[in-house]
Design an enzyme around this catalytic site. Structure first.
Site, PDB file in Angstrom:
ATOM      1  N   CYS A   8     -32.472  34.923  12.774  1.00 35.58           N
ATOM      2  CA  CYS A   8     -33.436  35.511  13.704  1.00 35.58           C
ATOM      3  C   CYS A   8     -34.868  35.135  13.338  1.00 35.58           C
ATOM      4  O   CYS A   8     -35.168  34.748  12.205  1.00 35.58           O
ATOM      5  CB  CYS A   8     -33.282  37.033  13.692  1.00 35.58           C
ATOM      6  SG  CYS A   8     -34.034  37.855  15.119  1.00 35.58           S
ATOM      7  N   ASP A 132     -29.058  47.686  10.111  1.00 31.19           N
ATOM      8  CA  ASP A 132     -30.122  47.151   9.273  1.00 31.19           C
ATOM      9  C   ASP A 132     -30.654  48.271   8.389  1.00 31.19           C
ATOM     10  O   ASP A 132     -30.420  49.457   8.649  1.00 31.19           O
ATOM     11  CB  ASP A 132     -31.237  46.605  10.171  1.00 31.19           C
ATOM     12  CG  ASP A 132     -32.171  45.651   9.450  1.00 31.19           C
ATOM     13  OD1 ASP A 132     -31.975  45.411   8.248  1.00 31.19           O
ATOM     14  OD2 ASP A 132     -33.104  45.142  10.100  1.00 31.19           O
TER      15      ASP A 132
END
Length: 213
Positions: A8, A132
């Site tokens: 990402c 996360d």
């Protein structure tokens, strides 16, 4: 089962080509102005064109407006949206577009396995859940979290919907895959030379460790 990899926070066509050539399954574009890895919608449109066939294009947003999301869907044409802020299930699902729900665990209200499981159940149509580490920002911190917080989630979610992020790099990803066997993993800072600048050396080393796990 082969562990899928999403990298990402890419900001250049050169990095997109390099990451795709290294074997990433998905590439993330961050359309969130406060991020160190941010790109504008207009930049995302151009970068999207560089993502090759059979590599997913994921656009990450944080508390964007309905109009902004509709523009992203229309202009960027991502494979998936990644809602990484405080978006409700109603907000995420109104677009009738495939999405991943990111949850920052280990802080806020997500401090126990039961709390994480309850949050997951609010998003019945999510294509996947990205777990996360909690941080003051919205991801990209390089922090890890206590994986025992996903104990209840594993009881209610198919394995293919579980994506692990937070502090991954070439030095720890093999152990994570062997211990947790996640369907997919997501990282950003672990293969960077600077925020938003991916290192070819680190990326190749990371993907080799994934392949060896």
């Amino acid at each position: 089962m082969r562990t899928r990899v999403k990298i990402c926070g890419l900001r250049s066509k050169e990095d997109i080509h390099m990451v795709a050539d290294a074997g990433a399954d998905a590439i993330g574009l961050v359309v969130y102005a406060s991020s160190k890895r941010a790109v504008s919608v207009q930049e995302a449109v151009l970068l999207r064109r560089e993502i090759p066939a059979f590599v997913s294009a994921v656009v990450l947003v944080v508390n964007a407006s309905q109009a902004d999301i509709e523009q992203i869907i229309h202009d960027v044409k991502p494979t998936l949206l990644q809602f990484h802020g405080d978006e409700s299930a109603e907000f995420c699902e109104q677009f009738r577009f495939p999405y991943i729900r990111a949850l920052r665990v280990g802080g806020g209200s997500l401090l126990s396995p039961d709390a994480v499981a309850r949050e997951v159940q609010k998003y019945p149509n999510a294509s996947g859940f990205l777990f996360d580490a909690y941080s003051a920002g919205y991801g990209g911190s390089g922090l890890t979290f206590d994986l025992s917080l996903l104990e209840k989630v594993r009881e209610i979610l198919p394995a293919r919907k579980i994506i692990i992020a937070g502090g991954l790099n070439a030095g720890n990803v093999q152990q994570l895959i062997r211990d947790v066997k996640p369907y997919a993993i997501d990282l950003s800072s672990g293969v960077e030379s600077a925020p938003g600048v991916k290192s070819a050396e680190k990326t190749r080393a990371f993907m080799q460790q994934v392949a060896n796990a």
